[in-house]
Scaffold this active site. Structure first.
Site, PDB file in Angstrom:
ATOM      1  N   GLU A   1      -5.207  -8.678   0.898  1.00 30.17           N
ATOM      2  CA  GLU A   1      -5.867  -8.345   2.171  1.00 30.17           C
ATOM      3  C   GLU A   1      -7.346  -8.126   1.926  1.00 30.17           C
ATOM      4  O   GLU A   1      -7.739  -7.436   0.980  1.00 30.17           O
ATOM      5  CB  GLU A   1      -5.325  -7.045   2.788  1.00 30.17           C
ATOM      6  CG  GLU A   1      -4.016  -7.184   3.486  1.00 30.17           C
ATOM      7  CD  GLU A   1      -3.529  -5.861   4.102  1.00 30.17           C
ATOM      8  OE1 GLU A   1      -4.368  -5.026   4.508  1.00 30.17           O
ATOM      9  OE2 GLU A   1      -2.307  -5.681   4.157  1.00 30.17           O
TER      10      GLU A   1
ATOM     11  N   GLU B   1       0.795  -1.222   0.000  1.00 35.62           N
ATOM     12  CA  GLU B   1       0.000   0.000   0.000  1.00 35.62           C
ATOM     13  C   GLU B   1       0.834   1.283   0.000  1.00 35.62           C
ATOM     14  O   GLU B   1       0.786   2.066   0.963  1.00 35.62           O
ATOM     15  CB  GLU B   1      -0.962   0.013   1.187  1.00 35.62           C
ATOM     16  CG  GLU B   1      -1.893  -1.183   1.226  1.00 35.62           C
ATOM     17  CD  GLU B   1      -3.013  -1.041   2.268  1.00 35.62           C
ATOM     18  OE1 GLU B   1      -2.980  -0.089   3.058  1.00 35.62           O
ATOM     19  OE2 GLU B   1      -3.935  -1.876   2.249  1.00 35.62           O
TER      20      GLU B   1
HETATM   21  C1  FCB Z   1      -4.468  -2.073   5.518  1.00 36.65           C
HETATM   22  C2  FCB Z   1      -3.080  -2.369   6.038  1.00 36.65           C
HETATM   23  C3  FCB Z   1      -3.048  -3.394   7.138  1.00 36.65           C
HETATM   24  C4  FCB Z   1      -4.222  -3.269   8.087  1.00 36.65           C
HETATM   25  C5  FCB Z   1      -5.519  -3.174   7.324  1.00 36.65           C
HETATM   26  C6  FCB Z   1      -6.753  -3.089   8.188  1.00 36.65           C
HETATM   27  O1  FCB Z   1      -4.489  -0.793   5.003  1.00 36.65           O
HETATM   28  O2  FCB Z   1      -2.245  -2.812   4.996  1.00 36.65           O
HETATM   29  O3  FCB Z   1      -1.819  -3.288   7.785  1.00 36.65           O
HETATM   30  O4  FCB Z   1      -4.042  -2.209   8.919  1.00 36.65           O
HETATM   31  O5  FCB Z   1      -5.483  -2.095   6.453  1.00 36.65           O
END
Ligand code: FCB
Length: 484
Positions: A386, A177
């Site tokens: 994620e 990110e």
């Molecule tokens: C993302 C991050 C991760 C976590 C999630 C909820 O932005 O990569 O570390 O905090 O959100």
């Protein structure tokens, strides 16, 4: 009377995933490891940021976190018990090269040797992220990501990690990110290093892109592993059909998504991005040859997704409603919030249901997002690196955590991934965020994303109902069809 043919009847009430689909769960070093001063680790920008009053909820820090550094074997056994095929974790740069440059700290690197060996012994495939936001503070004092020199320091670090682990780790992700590193770190200031300077944010974004591309090229000569980058792509809905709102959504698409996607996958920045940010920056940081380096071919694109966002053009009225609000604060009572890095657009609250973060639950947005990437960047293989949700979990009298809301969230988002695959997107895996409840950045320990509950007093781990549900999905390589 003849009987109705049975062919219309579905063969199964489950949605099956492709045979090689990778199921996993994800964590990040600073969020789980603790052991902040152990074996030669020096501070990262997050250790420093946590000490600034008011920056992290309850003054929480990553000093102890889940103490994963000392409980690694227990956590590996937990993963094995869940039948987890793959584990995405990040390496802490300030453990491996504590000074940001200079000698490798072998005691720090050894931790990851043991982790990788432990995963492989249990048949769990590692996916290693090199940078999940924990820049060595020694580099921040020299400007952090605004300093072009940090690019080459990152490449040195990446090569050091790959030289040690590249023979056993089949997948490396350069950055997690970079949007957050650049725009939350340097524009809105809600993440480390907490700066509020939009020119700095654009500079950081470019240097992160360059660090990614250069690292990819350097890693190719050290490891045969598949290489990727993970982006948190914003899925945007214009607040109305007005020209102004449509233009605002496209503007945010450029500064949140295409600022990374285009140079990495097309070798160019959108021309409009350079024009619309002219008042902030002359882009003098973009040197000849950079774009070719950034576009070094990758093997897959990691996509992190939690929720979509509704975008409206900035107007005087919205600006008034915004006054004094903290970016993305669900307790900001539902008003608009300025999009980080621009004064032209606002994120508008969306109707419920919402997670414990106040983030709207809109699973179909994930299908749309994956199909958009598939359409606009043809041929790109994707992995959802994620996806998950925070809820206010409680341990009930039976000693269990009955997180039906998380099961429902994950179920619907997996169905959304399935729908994208059915519609032609090349999506190769899904990593649930997160394995453990952990340090949720500016929210400290107040938000729980884990499928395993962590009692922060005893540090005991309690698998939640969602862990059992996920283990079952993994075992069957399928999920129940929605509504079945
Ligand atoms: C993302 C991050 C991760 C976590 C999630 C909820 O932005 O990569 O570390 O905090 O959100």
């Amino acid at each position: 009377m003849t009987e109705q043919p049975m062919t219309e009847q579905p063969m199964t009430d489950r949605l099956s995933f492709p045979r090689n689909f990778v199921w996993g769960s994800a964590t990040a070093a600073y969020q789980i490891e603790g052991a902040a001063h152990t074996d030669g680790r020096l501070p990262s920008i997050w250790d420093v940021f946590c000490q600034v009053p008011g920056k992290v909820r309850n003054g929480d820090t990553g000093e102890v976190a889940c103490d994963h550094y000392h409980r690694m074997t227990e956590d590996l056994d937990l993963m094995a018990a869940l039948g987890l095929p793959s584990y995405r974790f990040s390496v802490s740069w300030p453990r491996v090269i504590p000074g940001g440059s200079g000698p490798v700290n072998h005691a720090g690197l050894d931790f990851y040797q043991r982790l990788v060996d432990g995963l492989l012994e249990r048949g769990i495939t590692p996916l290693l992220t090199l940078y999940h936001w924990d820049l060595p503070q020694a580099l921040q004092v020299r400007g952090g990501w605004t300093n072009r020199d940090t690019v080459d320091r990152f490449v040195e670090y990446a090569v050091a990690v790959a030289a040690a682990l590249g023979d056993r780790v089949p997948g490396f992700t350069t950055l997690n990110e970079p949007f957050c590193s650049a725009f939350l770190g340097y524009a809105s200031g809600v993440h480390a290093p907490g700066e509020t300077d939009r020119h700095a944010a654009l500079t950081a974004a470019h240097h992160l892109n360059l660090a990614h591309g250069r690292a990819v090229s350097a890693l190719r000569s050290v490891t045969a592993a598949e290489l990727s980058i993970t982006l948190n792509l914003a899925h945007l809905y214009p607040a109305s059909d007005s020209e102004a709102d449509l233009a605002a959504a496209e503007h945010v698409d450029r500064i949140a998504n295409r600022i990374f996607l285009d140079p990495i996958l097309r070798g160019s920045y959108p021309q409009e991005l350079l024009t619309e940010t002219k008042h902030l920056s002359d882009w003098a940081f973009l040197a000849d040859g950079d774009l070719a380096e950034i576009a070094a071919p990758i093997d897959s694109l990691g996509v992190n997704f939690y929720n979509p966002t509704t975008i409206a053009a900035a107007t005087e009225q919205l600006r008034g409603q915004l006054a004094g609000r903290w970016q993305n604060d669900p307790e900001g009572t539902g008003g608009p919030s300025q999009w980080p890095g621009t004064d032209l657009a606002y994120a508008i609250p969306m109707p419920g249901p919402h997670t414990g973060m106040g983030w709207p639950i809109v699973p179909e947005a994930l299908t749309e997002l994956l199909l958009r990437v598939h359409r606009d960047y043809p041929g790109v293989a994707m992995v959802v690196t994620e996806n998950g949700a925070a809820f206010d979990d409680v341990v009930t009298a039976d000693g269990q955590v009955h997180d039906a809301d998380r099961v429902d969230y994950v179920h619907r988002h997996l169905a959304a991934v399935h729908a994208a695959i059915q519609a032609g997107a090349d999506v190769r895996g899904y990593y649930l965020w997160s394995l453990l409840d952990n340090f949720e950045w500016a929210w400290g320990y107040s938000k729980r994303f884990g499928i395993v509950y962590v009692d922060y007093d005893s540090l005991a781990r309690i698998p939640k109902a969602s862990a059992r549900w996920y283990a079952d999905a993994i075992r069957q390589n399928s999920i129940p069809a929605l509504g079945s």
